[in-house]
Design a protein around this motif. Structure first.
Motif, PDB file in Angstrom:
ATOM      1  N   GLU A 291      39.394  -9.406  56.343  1.00  0.00           N
ATOM      2  CA  GLU A 291      37.968  -9.691  56.188  1.00  0.00           C
ATOM      3  C   GLU A 291      37.656 -11.177  56.293  1.00  0.00           C
ATOM      4  O   GLU A 291      36.652 -11.568  56.895  1.00  0.00           O
ATOM      5  CB  GLU A 291      37.464  -9.146  54.846  1.00  0.00           C
ATOM      6  CG  GLU A 291      35.956  -9.231  54.690  1.00  0.00           C
ATOM      7  CD  GLU A 291      35.198  -8.581  55.851  1.00  0.00           C
ATOM      8  OE1 GLU A 291      34.191  -9.172  56.318  1.00  0.00           O
ATOM      9  OE2 GLU A 291      35.620  -7.488  56.306  1.00  0.00           O
ATOM     10  N   GLU A 292      38.508 -12.032  55.714  1.00  0.00           N
ATOM     11  CA  GLU A 292      38.249 -13.472  55.805  1.00  0.00           C
ATOM     12  C   GLU A 292      38.316 -13.956  57.246  1.00  0.00           C
ATOM     13  O   GLU A 292      37.512 -14.793  57.673  1.00  0.00           O
ATOM     14  CB  GLU A 292      39.235 -14.254  54.933  1.00  0.00           C
ATOM     15  CG  GLU A 292      38.881 -15.727  54.821  1.00  0.00           C
ATOM     16  CD  GLU A 292      39.779 -16.511  53.893  1.00  0.00           C
ATOM     17  OE1 GLU A 292      39.571 -17.725  53.761  1.00  0.00           O
ATOM     18  OE2 GLU A 292      40.705 -15.905  53.306  1.00  0.00           O
ATOM     19  N   HIS A 293      39.253 -13.404  58.016  1.00  0.00           N
ATOM     20  CA  HIS A 293      39.332 -13.787  59.425  1.00  0.00           C
ATOM     21  C   HIS A 293      38.126 -13.280  60.196  1.00  0.00           C
ATOM     22  O   HIS A 293      37.566 -14.000  61.037  1.00  0.00           O
ATOM     23  CB  HIS A 293      40.615 -13.239  60.059  1.00  0.00           C
ATOM     24  CG  HIS A 293      40.658 -13.472  61.538  1.00  0.00           C
ATOM     25  ND1 HIS A 293      40.324 -12.495  62.457  1.00  0.00           N
ATOM     26  CD2 HIS A 293      40.956 -14.580  62.267  1.00  0.00           C
ATOM     27  CE1 HIS A 293      40.431 -12.986  63.666  1.00  0.00           C
ATOM     28  NE2 HIS A 293      40.814 -14.243  63.586  1.00  0.00           N
ATOM     29  N   ARG A 294      37.710 -12.041  59.948  1.00  0.00           N
ATOM     30  CA  ARG A 294      36.545 -11.501  60.653  1.00  0.00           C
ATOM     31  C   ARG A 294      35.306 -12.351  60.386  1.00  0.00           C
ATOM     32  O   ARG A 294      34.503 -12.601  61.287  1.00  0.00           O
ATOM     33  CB  ARG A 294      36.310 -10.049  60.248  1.00  0.00           C
ATOM     34  CG  ARG A 294      37.268  -9.062  60.908  1.00  0.00           C
ATOM     35  CD  ARG A 294      36.872  -7.624  60.635  1.00  0.00           C
ATOM     36  NE  ARG A 294      37.205  -7.213  59.276  1.00  0.00           N
ATOM     37  CZ  ARG A 294      38.347  -6.614  58.942  1.00  0.00           C
ATOM     38  NH1 ARG A 294      39.266  -6.364  59.866  1.00  0.00           N
ATOM     39  NH2 ARG A 294      38.575  -6.256  57.688  1.00  0.00           N
ATOM     40  N   ARG A 295      35.161 -12.814  59.141  1.00  0.00           N
ATOM     41  CA  ARG A 295      34.023 -13.666  58.799  1.00  0.00           C
ATOM     42  C   ARG A 295      34.068 -14.977  59.574  1.00  0.00           C
ATOM     43  O   ARG A 295      33.067 -15.407  60.164  1.00  0.00           O
ATOM     44  CB  ARG A 295      34.026 -13.938  57.296  1.00  0.00           C
ATOM     45  CG  ARG A 295      33.015 -14.976  56.825  1.00  0.00           C
ATOM     46  CD  ARG A 295      33.121 -15.135  55.317  1.00  0.00           C
ATOM     47  NE  ARG A 295      32.265 -16.200  54.821  1.00  0.00           N
ATOM     48  CZ  ARG A 295      32.710 -17.338  54.286  1.00  0.00           C
ATOM     49  NH1 ARG A 295      34.022 -17.549  54.169  1.00  0.00           N
ATOM     50  NH2 ARG A 295      31.869 -18.252  53.841  1.00  0.00           N
TER      51      ARG A 295
ATOM     52  N   GLY B 228      44.705  -8.829  71.648  1.00  0.00           N
ATOM     53  CA  GLY B 228      44.110  -7.964  70.648  1.00  0.00           C
ATOM     54  C   GLY B 228      42.964  -8.640  69.923  1.00  0.00           C
ATOM     55  O   GLY B 228      42.277  -9.523  70.452  1.00  0.00           O
ATOM     56  N   ALA B 229      42.756  -8.246  68.669  1.00  0.00           N
ATOM     57  CA  ALA B 229      41.664  -8.793  67.867  1.00  0.00           C
ATOM     58  C   ALA B 229      41.844 -10.274  67.573  1.00  0.00           C
ATOM     59  O   ALA B 229      40.890 -10.943  67.168  1.00  0.00           O
ATOM     60  CB  ALA B 229      41.552  -8.021  66.552  1.00  0.00           C
ATOM     61  N   ARG B 230      43.056 -10.802  67.791  1.00  0.00           N
ATOM     62  CA  ARG B 230      43.330 -12.209  67.500  1.00  0.00           C
ATOM     63  C   ARG B 230      43.413 -13.059  68.763  1.00  0.00           C
ATOM     64  O   ARG B 230      43.852 -14.210  68.703  1.00  0.00           O
ATOM     65  CB  ARG B 230      44.637 -12.336  66.710  1.00  0.00           C
ATOM     66  CG  ARG B 230      44.636 -11.624  65.370  1.00  0.00           C
ATOM     67  CD  ARG B 230      43.586 -12.157  64.428  1.00  0.00           C
ATOM     68  NE  ARG B 230      43.837 -13.536  64.057  1.00  0.00           N
ATOM     69  CZ  ARG B 230      44.090 -13.945  62.810  1.00  0.00           C
ATOM     70  NH1 ARG B 230      44.117 -13.080  61.824  1.00  0.00           N
ATOM     71  NH2 ARG B 230      44.286 -15.217  62.548  1.00  0.00           N
ATOM     72  N   ARG B 231      42.971 -12.521  69.898  1.00  0.00           N
ATOM     73  CA  ARG B 231      42.984 -13.335  71.114  1.00  0.00           C
ATOM     74  C   ARG B 231      42.150 -14.596  70.890  1.00  0.00           C
ATOM     75  O   ARG B 231      41.091 -14.559  70.281  1.00  0.00           O
ATOM     76  CB  ARG B 231      42.442 -12.547  72.298  1.00  0.00           C
ATOM     77  CG  ARG B 231      42.620 -13.264  73.642  1.00  0.00           C
ATOM     78  CD  ARG B 231      42.249 -12.349  74.801  1.00  0.00           C
ATOM     79  NE  ARG B 231      42.596 -12.930  76.094  1.00  0.00           N
ATOM     80  CZ  ARG B 231      41.750 -13.659  76.838  1.00  0.00           C
ATOM     81  NH1 ARG B 231      40.513 -13.866  76.409  1.00  0.00           N
ATOM     82  NH2 ARG B 231      42.138 -14.141  78.000  1.00  0.00           N
ATOM     83  N   CYS B 232      42.632 -15.714  71.416  1.00  0.00           N
ATOM     84  CA  CYS B 232      42.000 -17.006  71.183  1.00  0.00           C
ATOM     85  C   CYS B 232      40.514 -16.984  71.527  1.00  0.00           C
ATOM     86  O   CYS B 232      40.123 -16.588  72.633  1.00  0.00           O
ATOM     87  CB  CYS B 232      42.707 -18.073  72.017  1.00  0.00           C
ATOM     88  SG  CYS B 232      41.951 -19.701  71.908  1.00  0.00           S
ATOM     89  N   LEU B 233      39.689 -17.430  70.573  1.00  0.00           N
ATOM     90  CA  LEU B 233      38.246 -17.496  70.784  1.00  0.00           C
ATOM     91  C   LEU B 233      37.875 -18.383  71.965  1.00  0.00           C
ATOM     92  O   LEU B 233      36.901 -18.128  72.666  1.00  0.00           O
ATOM     93  CB  LEU B 233      37.582 -18.069  69.525  1.00  0.00           C
ATOM     94  CG  LEU B 233      37.127 -17.111  68.437  1.00  0.00           C
ATOM     95  CD1 LEU B 233      36.732 -17.911  67.199  1.00  0.00           C
ATOM     96  CD2 LEU B 233      35.952 -16.283  68.928  1.00  0.00           C
ATOM     97  N   GLY B 234      38.649 -19.435  72.177  1.00  0.00           N
ATOM     98  CA  GLY B 234      38.314 -20.404  73.208  1.00  0.00           C
ATOM     99  C   GLY B 234      38.984 -20.157  74.544  1.00  0.00           C
ATOM    100  O   GLY B 234      39.000 -21.061  75.392  1.00  0.00           O
TER     101      GLY B 234
END
Length: 437
Positions: A101-105, A380-386
């Motif tokens: 949850e902290e990462h999703r936020r 996946g869900a942790r693919r780099c935002l940038g």
């Protein structure tokens, strides 16, 4: 191979070397390029290592297993815990170090800075800063392309994060960030040892980090009081104006800012340096890159950047910490272990990348390599935002550079790969020579 909850409690651990943990850590940290192919030949695609400070890790060099890890539940595969080696630099609230949850936020708050509308707005800014940087390049004599790419991409990310890149505080921050990030693999020992931080280079590293923190907190305080805060569109201002319960503390803001500043410039700079290193030694591919720059063929220019990231991975692996036992083929990997999908192993696989030692951007045209066999930005869900921003920036830099210059190498011999903190960089800075076209 299959990845699943274990069926037999007595399944063996994956194989691996029996060298002392300190020796394995030094070999893995400083000589990874030579070590990984030997490990894979000797032990296969699943290899157990003992590394400081995580102790027990499992390297994964199988595409199907990596795909399953990226698709697996984030509650089981904790990427934040897997990146804890970076905690002393990035802080416990960094989007790279949090889970569930902290990462999703954190990801939700940062995502608007890298969506489609924001990306379109960055094009002119990246072009402007690139042209200004290229106008300073020396012609006809060797220089370290990596240094110049780092300077350029730092200017870009400073503009994205703060909206400006001038002022006395940011000038000092620019210098301080370069010193903080310029550490070797052995310096990482000091990050996790308060005792070592009292001495020599480890003490200096701690003092530099403390100064960066002071500068960032000063910038946050000043921006909070800015009368035009609501009208600004830079990342810091956006984070300061989120509503109600979403608001971040100064410590949380500091952790997200340092993450963006460091991760947002170093990897792109290194990818561009490796691209220039390869193009300077490959006249035919350099000529095709010049054609693409002249014609605005951004698809090919992006392929150049992607191929540089494949052939010369900037980060050797990504990491996930298991919260429950998992079956990996015939092996049981216990909860608490780190599983490391190996970018280096899979990018060098002839099965997925024919002639893997050859620099060939064309492999990324017309569909590209098989799915899951190229993942410099994780998955996946942790693919780099940038990820999209990095490729856009690299494409623009290559376009402007090859519109202006021909590139050659001062020597034909390739540069060795050197480990710099957690990245793999050109050992001599990707030295090139440029001549005005």
């Amino acid at each position: 191979m299959a990845l699943r909850t274990p069926i037999r409690a007595h399944s063996a651990l994956p194989p691996g070397p029996r060298l002392p943990m300190a020796v394995q850590t030094v070999l893995f940290g400083a000589f990874r390029n030579a070590l990984l192919p030997r490990l894979q030949r000797h032990y296969g695609d699943v290899v157990r290592l003992r590394l400081f400070p995580e102790r027990s890790v499992v390297l994964i060099g199988d595409v199907d297993l990596v795909r399953e890890i990226f698709a697996g539940p984030v509650e089981t595969f904790h990427a934040g815990e897997g990146n804890m080696v970076l905690k002393p630099m990035l802080g416990e609230h960094s989007v790279l170090l949090t889970d569930e949850e902290e990462h999703r936020r954190a990801r939700k708050l940062l995502m608007p800075a890298f969506n489609g509308a924001a990306m379109r707005g960055y094009r002119d800014m990246v072009t402007e800063l690139t042209v200004a940087e290229l106008d300073r390049w020396p012609e006809g004599r060797p220089f370290r392309a990596h240094d110049r790419m780092r300077a350029l991409t730092l200017e870009v990310i400073l503009r994205v994060v703060f909206g400006v890149s001038d002022g006395a505080r940011l000038t000092e921050l620019r210098r301080a960030l370069e010193r903080v990030i310029d550490v070797s693999a052995l310096d990482l020992f000091g990050w996790h040892s308060p005792a070592l931080q009292k001495f020599g280079p480890w003490r200096r590293n701690r003092e530099r980090q403390e100064r960066v923190d002071q500068l960032l907190h000063a910038e946050i305080a000043e921006r909070r009081a800015a009368p035009d805060l609501a009208e600004r569109t830079d990342v810091l201002s956006r984070l300061l104006t989120v509503p109600g319960d979403e608001q971040l503390s100064d410590v949380e803001l500091r952790d997200q800012l340092i993450t963006l500043l460091l991760a947002g410039h170093e990897t792109t700079a290194t990818a561009l340096a490796w691209a220039l290193h390869e193009l300077a030694r490959d006249p035919a591919t350099a000529a095709e890159t010049t054609r693409a720059a002249d014609e605005g063929d951004e698809k090919y220019l992006e392929a150049v950047a992607k191929e540089a990231m494949r052939l010369r991975p900037i980060i050797s692996e990504v990491s996930r910490k298991l919260t429950k036992d998992m079956q990996v083929g015939p092996y049981t990997v216990p909860a608490g272990y780190m599983v490391l999908p190996s970018i280096s192993m899979i990018h060098a696989s002839a099965e997925h990348h024919p002639a893997p030692g050859v620099f060939d951007p064309a492999r990324f045209l017309d569909g590209g390599p098989p799915a899951g066999s190229w993942f410099p930005f994780g998955g996946g869900a942790r693919r780099c935002l940038g990820a999209g921003f990095s490729l856009l920036e690299a494409t623009i830099v290559l376009r402007e550079l090859f519109r202006r210059f021909r590139v050659s190498a001062p020597q034909s011999r390739p540069e060795r790969t050197k480990t710099r903190h957690i990245t793999l960089v050109p050992g001599d800075g990707a030295r090139i020579v440029v001549h005005r076209r």
